[in-house]
Design an enzyme around this catalytic site. Structure first.
Site, PDB file in Angstrom:
ATOM      1  N   HIS A  85     -37.283 -21.218  67.740  1.00 38.63           N
ATOM      2  CA  HIS A  85     -38.732 -21.154  67.526  1.00 38.63           C
ATOM      3  C   HIS A  85     -39.048 -20.875  66.060  1.00 38.63           C
ATOM      4  O   HIS A  85     -39.972 -21.465  65.495  1.00 38.63           O
ATOM      5  CB  HIS A  85     -39.360 -20.077  68.410  1.00 38.63           C
ATOM      6  CG  HIS A  85     -39.147 -20.296  69.874  1.00 38.63           C
ATOM      7  ND1 HIS A  85     -39.457 -19.347  70.822  1.00 38.63           N
ATOM      8  CD2 HIS A  85     -38.649 -21.360  70.561  1.00 38.63           C
ATOM      9  CE1 HIS A  85     -39.159 -19.806  72.023  1.00 38.63           C
ATOM     10  NE2 HIS A  85     -38.660 -21.027  71.888  1.00 38.63           N
ATOM     11  N   HIS A 246     -43.517 -27.514  74.659  1.00 39.19           N
ATOM     12  CA  HIS A 246     -42.543 -26.511  74.237  1.00 39.19           C
ATOM     13  C   HIS A 246     -41.152 -27.120  74.098  1.00 39.19           C
ATOM     14  O   HIS A 246     -40.400 -26.750  73.177  1.00 39.19           O
ATOM     15  CB  HIS A 246     -42.481 -25.324  75.186  1.00 39.19           C
ATOM     16  CG  HIS A 246     -41.568 -24.263  74.656  1.00 39.19           C
ATOM     17  ND1 HIS A 246     -41.941 -23.402  73.649  1.00 39.19           N
ATOM     18  CD2 HIS A 246     -40.261 -23.990  74.915  1.00 39.19           C
ATOM     19  CE1 HIS A 246     -40.918 -22.633  73.329  1.00 39.19           C
ATOM     20  NE2 HIS A 246     -39.892 -22.969  74.088  1.00 39.19           N
ATOM     21  N   ASP A 250     -38.778 -26.987  70.808  1.00 39.79           N
ATOM     22  CA  ASP A 250     -37.356 -26.634  70.779  1.00 39.79           C
ATOM     23  C   ASP A 250     -36.538 -27.704  70.053  1.00 39.79           C
ATOM     24  O   ASP A 250     -35.625 -27.388  69.274  1.00 39.79           O
ATOM     25  CB  ASP A 250     -36.824 -26.477  72.204  1.00 39.79           C
ATOM     26  CG  ASP A 250     -37.138 -25.127  72.817  1.00 39.79           C
ATOM     27  OD1 ASP A 250     -37.539 -24.199  72.081  1.00 39.79           O
ATOM     28  OD2 ASP A 250     -36.974 -24.990  74.050  1.00 39.79           O
ATOM     29  N   HIS A 273     -30.946 -27.540  74.449  1.00 37.54           N
ATOM     30  CA  HIS A 273     -30.354 -27.138  73.181  1.00 37.54           C
ATOM     31  C   HIS A 273     -28.977 -27.770  72.958  1.00 37.54           C
ATOM     32  O   HIS A 273     -28.636 -28.137  71.836  1.00 37.54           O
ATOM     33  CB  HIS A 273     -30.254 -25.618  73.120  1.00 37.54           C
ATOM     34  CG  HIS A 273     -31.582 -24.938  73.233  1.00 37.54           C
ATOM     35  ND1 HIS A 273     -32.556 -25.062  72.272  1.00 37.54           N
ATOM     36  CD2 HIS A 273     -32.104 -24.152  74.209  1.00 37.54           C
ATOM     37  CE1 HIS A 273     -33.624 -24.366  72.645  1.00 37.54           C
ATOM     38  NE2 HIS A 273     -33.379 -23.803  73.803  1.00 37.54           N
TER      39      HIS A 273
END
Length: 314
Positions: A85, A246, A250, A273
């Site tokens: 973030h 969101h 990321d 991720h």
């Protein structure tokens, strides 16, 4: 398309600080972001370990864990968790060089979005250096897959600069279902489109995560919690598609671990991720897939990227 507006590397005009809890560690963390010289990049520094081991450069090749967050580890085994973030906010604010000091193992989660970090960086002001900005220009399409997840980057159309991102997410949950979005950052800013979108999790997973030492600092104050019949947060969602926003946030944060801004068109299906990092590794491992552009002059990579750990901070 709008061209890149800055050709010089930037840093902060002043230091800024905040404090908050780590999402996974549950520990209270104090964080200070300092200006840094050109060619430093983004560098984390842990104040709670010995100084000779404290520096953790924000680099894709130092990612050691991508489960529910991105964790970096230096050659001494020192880690910094949940960096995505803040990295997204630094990208969105146009910050090329900064030193981030922490007195704990994790970047504070704040409200679960990048908005508090964007506000901090705006308060610090942006300062240009005399050094040309380094841009990673994508030359050919690179794609990676992991099960149902796909991540791809392709060159921009000739004459175009900047970054665009297509994204699709799919969850077996009636609150989220399938969400699709496109963000062209030559037309819209990170602050406008993504910065306020919060991280999210599922009510039925909370106990299991805490049993394995994750989400110990999570709450309705710093995450959207999705139940069987709806969102548990009293204030509801900030956007009707906050979940896909969101996930895009990321992606931006993970991609900024490349060591510079990337000019290219990204496409993600069911991103996470791990696959975000896998895409960066594949792109930067292939010297025919990208060039380094400095203020209009193109040069082939002499690295694979100057590690910040060997540059300003040894």
């Amino acid at each position: 398309m709008t061209k890149q507006t800055r050709t010089r590397q930037t840093t902060l005009g002043n230091k800024v600080s905040c404090a908050g809890v780590g999402l996974h560690s549950g520990e209270q963390v104090n964080m200070v972001i300092y200006p840094a010289p050109a060619e430093t990049g983004i560098v984390f520094r842990r104040l709670d370990v010995s100084p000779e081991h404290a520096t953790v450069p924000a680099r894709y090749d130092l990612v050691c864990d991508a489960m529910l967050g991105t964790t970096l580890r230096n050659r001494h085994g020192v880690t910094v968790a949940t960096v995505e973030h803040l990295m997204a906010a630094l990208w969105g604010a146009g910050v090329d060089n900064a030193v981030v000091e922490l007195d704990g193992p994790e970047v504070p989660i704040m409200d679960g979005s990048a908005e508090p970090f964007v506000f901090m960086l705006e308060c610090a002001r942006l300062v240009e250096t005399a050094t040309p900005r380094r841009i990673i220009q994508v030359l050919k399409t690179v794609e990676v897959r992991d099960g149902k997840s796909v991540a791809r980057v392709s060159p921009n159309h000739e004459g175009d600069e900047g970054c665009a991102l297509d994204i699709e997410i799919q969850f077996n949950n009636t609150v989220i279902n399938r969400q699709v979005a496109r963000y062209d950052f030559r037309q819209v800013t990170f602050k406008q489109a993504l910065s306020r979108a919060r991280t999210f999790g599922f009510e039925h997973e909370v106990a299991a995560l805490r049993d394995i030492g994750l989400a110990l600092g999570g709450s309705l104050e710093n995450a959207i919690v999705v139940g069987k019949d709806g969102v548990l947060n009293e204030e509801g969602l900030r956007y009707s598609d906050e979940f896909v926003r969101h996930k895009a946030l990321d992606c931006i944060g993970d991609l900024y671990l490349a060591g510079g801004r990337i000019d290219g068109h990204f496409s993600f299906v069911r991103p996470g991720h791990a696959i975000n990092n896998k895409l960066l590794c594949a792109l930067l491992a292939d010297e025919t897939a990208y060039s380094i552009v400095r203020s209009g002059a193109v040069s082939k990579p002499s690295f694979r990227f100057t590690p910040a750990e060997q540059h300003v901070y040894a």
